[in-house]
Enzyme design. Structure first.
Site, PDB file in Angstrom:
ATOM      1  CB  SER A 150      -0.917   0.009   1.212  1.00 47.16           C
ATOM      2  OG  SER A 150      -1.732  -1.134   1.179  1.00 47.16           O
TER       3      SER A 150
ATOM      4  CG  ASP B  45     -14.496  -0.639  -0.748  1.00 46.73           C
ATOM      5  OD1 ASP B  45     -14.745  -1.836  -0.985  1.00 46.73           O
ATOM      6  OD2 ASP B  45     -13.493  -0.263  -0.131  1.00 46.73           O
TER       7      ASP B  45
END
Lengths: 677, 378
Positions: free
Chosen positions: A328, A352
């Protein structure tokens, strides 16, 4: 083909005449040489033999003092000390055993040293110098000097020995010197440098010691001395002083370095901290470390085996040599790419549901999280994988490659250390070249999805991540990362700076930079790393990351159930203060687990030390911010810098290690796949 | 079975026995001197042993190639050599101020070394093809064929190798029938020029004088040869020191491993170009004469092979190879004893160096191949 024509008698006759002439000519010439030998060895024998007896003008090399290596505040990291040794020329010793017995009454010679000496004696020529003892103390040396006349053939010598007072600290930066090997000699001979190394016993083998060898070594001096028949110097006829090697001032701060190293106690990992304004590397940690002092006089077999065979690989320079999927921590760059390439605005929201679907395949968030409607800010703060999964196909792997390349991902940064690896910044072209079989050369859409979250084929060095963070902090201005900031001539005090101006500037819109930066600030304020940065006196921006080492194929990841070496890598990248960045860093804790809980607190400690109120920015450096101040000292351009670092040459003695093999594994790319078995 | 035995016999008996005997003696002597020159055990000693084995292997292989095949290879070999030399000119690696090496990716080669064989082969090929009708023009062509690689090597600059290539090529032209009426005047003119230079040494060796064709360091070498005392601790040091070493050896020498001058580091390059000084200091005048006799036998054996060869190609090439050994030895011993300028020419079979030994091995192999060959009469 060609017919061999029958030789005519005439031809053969003519040839015979010429062969006879040639033969007679050759023999006459040889006769001339014999006459010359006769002239030298018979007629002039007396004169030349007498001259040979007086011919005792020995040309003695005087090795230069090797340059010292200092940290940015002048703390000595590598220095030299005088070591007195006793050397023996066997040809000048009448009775070796008696000499040794008498000598050992003056100077202590251990049975081991004596055995080693006798062994060397049998293997060397009669005129070779064989070391009998080293590390004589002042008393022993003066004792011997007073009695030297009793020991023809034994000489007291002084030599410089390298020493690293900080031991294991910054060992991967400094590297070490070692005995000049045959390969070294052959290489020096090719470079026409062998003469300059006469009398020198050690040479830089790794790290700064190797890459800056030419500057550190200096120029060997020469002394022409008259010697007695036994080789003892009587008087000096002529002397050319050696030129000592340059001192190197590093940008490294050993205090900061130690704070960072302290955090890695008992862990494996790496940390690189850079001053974004200058490209100066402030801390460079590779854990675990080793003691470079072991190498200076030739490492013993046991220590070498222990270092080389340790499963923790202390000799590997992790920030340069380890390539990892950075997880990430790649997301801020992907976000910036999306904004810059106009693929998505900062405010645009996507749903999401906990997963992203492409071609019937579902890519899930970590730990099964569901974040609902997500914009760029939220995506970075909570680290939504789904958001970035969906960005992947929109940006496309090649566009992402071209954008990330500017930040130095998958590129050689050109730092002044040897053994840097390029890693992999995937693109369709890269895949075509990396694989042999046609079906493997094809790029699959699904692969772009994992690339966008820093997984997949991505394999970057930690130095690249730190450098990219630094460039991001510096608003896109790329300063070449470097460790040696100044080269100082110890005699004149003249100092030359190495890097004074940016390599290039990436064109980035300020509002895009701000969106990403604000999100990274909130990562530390309210996002994944909020606990680590609670109560900080400065405002930092950063991003956590966790890199998969082992894919569990559907099963849920539970840290405590997985073997330690298969646990995820914890990553973190950050810079501070946000308004005027003075430090940017990236770090990894191998198999550390969660980036937020393991990696972020380390960065906090490092920032706290560097940005403590007592330390004023001016006192820390005093160097001009770019662009270079008008009165800045002469600049060392790219070319001499490059000349010092044979980048393309493969580093010698690189410890072979399957875990750091170059080709990314297909299942778990870039991860230490060798450990899976 | 019988044919197999026959074949085995050909392969094993490819050697020219007198030549092989001389070579083995030289190798033995070379290794003995090398042992002393390196001062006991040293990696160069072992390395040189390996180099000798490689050279012997190369010699054996080349000895098995019949001359007609060698001849067919000649133009290609020559062309390849010139192309590589051009490669050096443009892409070569520089070391010690001279560009001699070419990196081929898998290793480095020194193409000028290859030309020592390729040039005489090419010229012998040319003369063989035009035999019976050799005219003045052919000598011009041959001269050009010789001067192209010569010029390229001089430009590197590597005067020593250039000299050897020129010597080898010139010998072919000489054996090919270059008129004595041309040779004698040239020889006389050369002798006169050398005499003049020696006589006017004072004036032409002044620092300001530019010698046009020669590099500064080459001029320096010639000048220090003419008057070594002018620069006793600089470039003349080499010559003076090696003369002292040789002279102090006297008639009987100081004994094996006992040479003080070589072991006290007075002789520069004592394992390579100046190894003869080490030898002469330790083995004296007797040793020196013995070595020169061995070389003389080597040259004479080569010339004998040339005399007996059945083809023009074989005669010219063998003659040239034999004379190449002579040039090697004469230039090297001449420079070490102080009668010729210091040019980088090794002493055959004595000096350390793998490439040079390999070339010598191949040269011997060619001699053996020619010596063995009987053309099939039709």
């Amino acid at each position: 083909m060609f017919e061999f024509k029958k030789t005519t008698l005439h031809q053969k006759k003519r040839m015979a005449l010429r062969v006879w002439v040639a033969g007679v000519f050759a023999l006459l010439c040889f006769g001339g040489l014999v006459a010359r030998l006769w002239y030298l060895q018979v007629d002039r024998y007396e004169g030349l033999a007498a001259r040979a007896d007086q011919n005792r003008i020995a040309v003695v090399p005087i090795p230069p003092r090797r340059g010292e290596i200092l940290d940015r505040n002048g703390v000595v990291l590598a220095r030299n000390y005088r070591d007195y040794t006793l050397e023996v020329v066997p040809a000048h010793v009448k009775d070796m055993d008696r000499m040794l017995d008498e000598l050992s009454q003056l100077v202590y010679i251990s049975p081991y040293q004596r055995r080693r000496f006798m062994l060397a004696l049998n293997q060397s020529g009669r005129y070779a110098r064989i070391m009998l003892r080293n590390n004589l103390n002042e008393l022993e040396a003066s004792w011997f000097a007073a009695h030297a006349y009793k020991f023809p053939g034994v000489e007291l010598k002084a030599r410089w020995v390298r020493e690293y007072p900080e031991g294991e600290s910054a060992a991967h930066v400094l590297g070490y010197v070692g005995r000049l090997s045959e390969q070294d000699m052959a290489r020096l001979d090719e470079d026409g440098q062998l003469g300059n190394y006469r009398g020198t016993i050690s040479i830089g083998k790794k790290g700064i010691e190797k890459t800056w060898e030419e500057a550190l070594h200096g120029r060997t001096g020469v002394e022409e001395v008259e010697v007695t028949a036994s080789g003892r110097p009587v008087r000096t006829l002529h002397r050319t002083d050696p030129v000592p090697g340059s001192d190197l001032v590093l940008s490294l701060d050993i205090g900061l370095q130690k704070v960072a190293e302290e955090q890695f106690k008992g862990k494996r990992g790496a940390l690189v901290a850079i001053d974004p304004k200058t490209g100066e590397v402030l801390a460079f940690v590779s854990a675990p470390s080793f003691d470079p002092n072991l190498f200076t006089d030739g490492i013993d077999v046991d220590s070498w085996r222990e270092l080389n065979e340790s499963p923790d690989h202390p000799l590997i320079n992790r920030p340069l040599y380890g390539t990892y999927p950075i997880g990430s921590t790649y997301k801020p760059f992907v976000a910036l790419a999306a904004l810059e390439l106009g693929k998505r605005t900062a405010t645009e929201r996507i749903a999401d549901p906990g997963y992203f679907e492409l071609g019937g395949q579902r890519f899930r968030n970590a730990a099964g999280a569901v974040y609902g409607p997500t914009d760029l800010h939220k995506a970075l703060v909570v680290s939504s994988d789904t958001y970035f999964f969906s960005l992947g196909p929109e940006i496309g792997v090649n566009a992402l490659h071209d954008f990330s390349k500017q930040f130095g991902f998958g590129q050689i940064t050109g730092i002044d250390l040897d053994g840097e690896r390029r890693g992999v910044l995937p693109s369709t072209e890269w895949k075509r070249h990396a694989y042999k079989k046609p079906e493997q050369q094809r790029w699959y859409a699904g692969e772009t999805v994992s690339v966008a979250v820093g997984q997949g084929y991505n394999a970057f060095t930690l130095l690249q991540l730190a450098q990219a963070t630094s460039v991001l902090a510096n608003g896109g201005v790329y300063m070449k990362p470097h460790l040696v900031s100044t080269v100082e001539d110890p005699r004149t005090g003249e100092a030359v700076r190495t890097v004074t101006r940016p390599s290039y500037t990436i064109k980035l819109k300020p509002e895009h930079l701000k969106s990403v930066r604000d999100a990274m600030v909130d990562v530390l304020r309210s996002g994944t790393a909020r606990r680590a940065f609670a109560g900080a006196t400065y405002q930092a921006a950063g991003k956590t990351g966790t890199a998969q080492v082992y894919s569990l194929r559907g099963a849920r990841y539970r840290a405590n159930e997985v073997d330690e070496r298969l646990r995820d890598h914890a990553l973190f990248m950050a810079y501070a203060p946000v308004e005027n960045p003075r430090i940017a860093l990236a770090l990894i804790v191998e198999n550390g687990g969660w980036g937020a809980t393991v990696a972020a607190p380390i960065a906090r400690k490092v920032f706290d030390y560097w940005l403590a109120p007592g330390r004023t920015p001016a006192a820390q450096a005093g160097e001009p911010a770019h662009p270079a101040a008008p009165d800045a000292p002469a600049e060392v351009g790219e070319s001499p810098d490059a000349a010092l670092r044979p980048e393309d040459a493969p580093p010698e003695e690189m410890p072979a290690d399957a875990a750091y093999a170059d080709a990314p594994g297909v299942g778990t790319p870039g991860a230490p796949s060798g450990r899976r078995r | 079975m019988k044919r197999l035995l026959q074949w085995a016999a050909t392969v094993l008996l490819a050697f020219d026995w007198p030549l092989l005997a001389i070579l083995l003696l030289m190798a033995l002597l070379g290794m003995t001197v090398m042992h002393s020159a390196v001062g006991g055990t040293d990696w160069r000693f072992a390395d040189q042993g390996r180099n000798f084995l490689l050279a012997l292997g190369a010699m054996w292989i080349v000895a098995l190639i019949p001359p007609p095949r060698l001849m067919r290879l000649a133009p290609w070999f020559y062309a390849l050599g010139v192309v590589l030399l051009l490669g050096v000119e443009f892409f070569g690696q520089t070391s010690k101020g001279a560009t001699r090496w070419l990196d081929l990716g898998f290793g480095r080669i020194q193409p000028s070394e290859m030309l020592k064989i390729a040039v005489p082969m090419m010229l012998a090929w040319y003369f063989h093809r035009h035999q019976g009708k050799i005219g003045f023009l052919d000598f011009i062509v041959a001269g050009v064929l010789l001067l192209i690689p010569f010029a390229l090597i001089v430009m590197q600059p590597d005067l020593g190798t250039a000299l050897l290539v020129f010597g080898a090529g010139f010998c072919v032209i000489y054996f090919g029938g270059l008129s004595f009426r041309l040779l004698v005047p040239i020889g006389l003119a050369l002798a006169l020029a050398v005499g003049t230079v020696t006589y006017y040494e004072d004036q032409i060796c002044q620092p300001g004088v530019d010698w046009v064709v020669l590099h500064d360091y080459q001029k320096h070498r010639v000048c220090t040869l003419l008057n070594p005392g002018s620069d006793p601790l600089g470039k003349g040091f080499h010559t003076i020191q090696s003369m002292i070493a040789i002279g102090s050896g006297g008639v009987y020498g100081k004994g094996y491993m006992q040479g003080t001058q070589s072991h006290l580091d007075f002789i520069p390059e004592r394992t390579t170009d100046f190894i003869f000084a080490v030898y002469a200091e330790e083995f004296g005048l007797y040793g020196g004469i013995m070595l020169l006799v061995l070389y003389g036998l080597l040259v004479l054996r080569g010339l004998t092979i040339a005399l007996r060869a059945h083809t023009q190609f074989g005669r010219l090439l063998a003659g040239s190879m034999a004379m190449m050994f002579f040039v090697y030895v004469f230039v090297n011993v001449g420079m070490v004893t102080g009668v010729l300028p210091v040019v980088g020419v090794p002493l055959p079979f004595m000096s350390y160096g793998g490439t040079a030994l390999l070339t010598l091995g191949i040269a011997c192999g060619i001699l053996m191949s020619i010596g063995r060959y009987r053309p099939v009469r039709r």
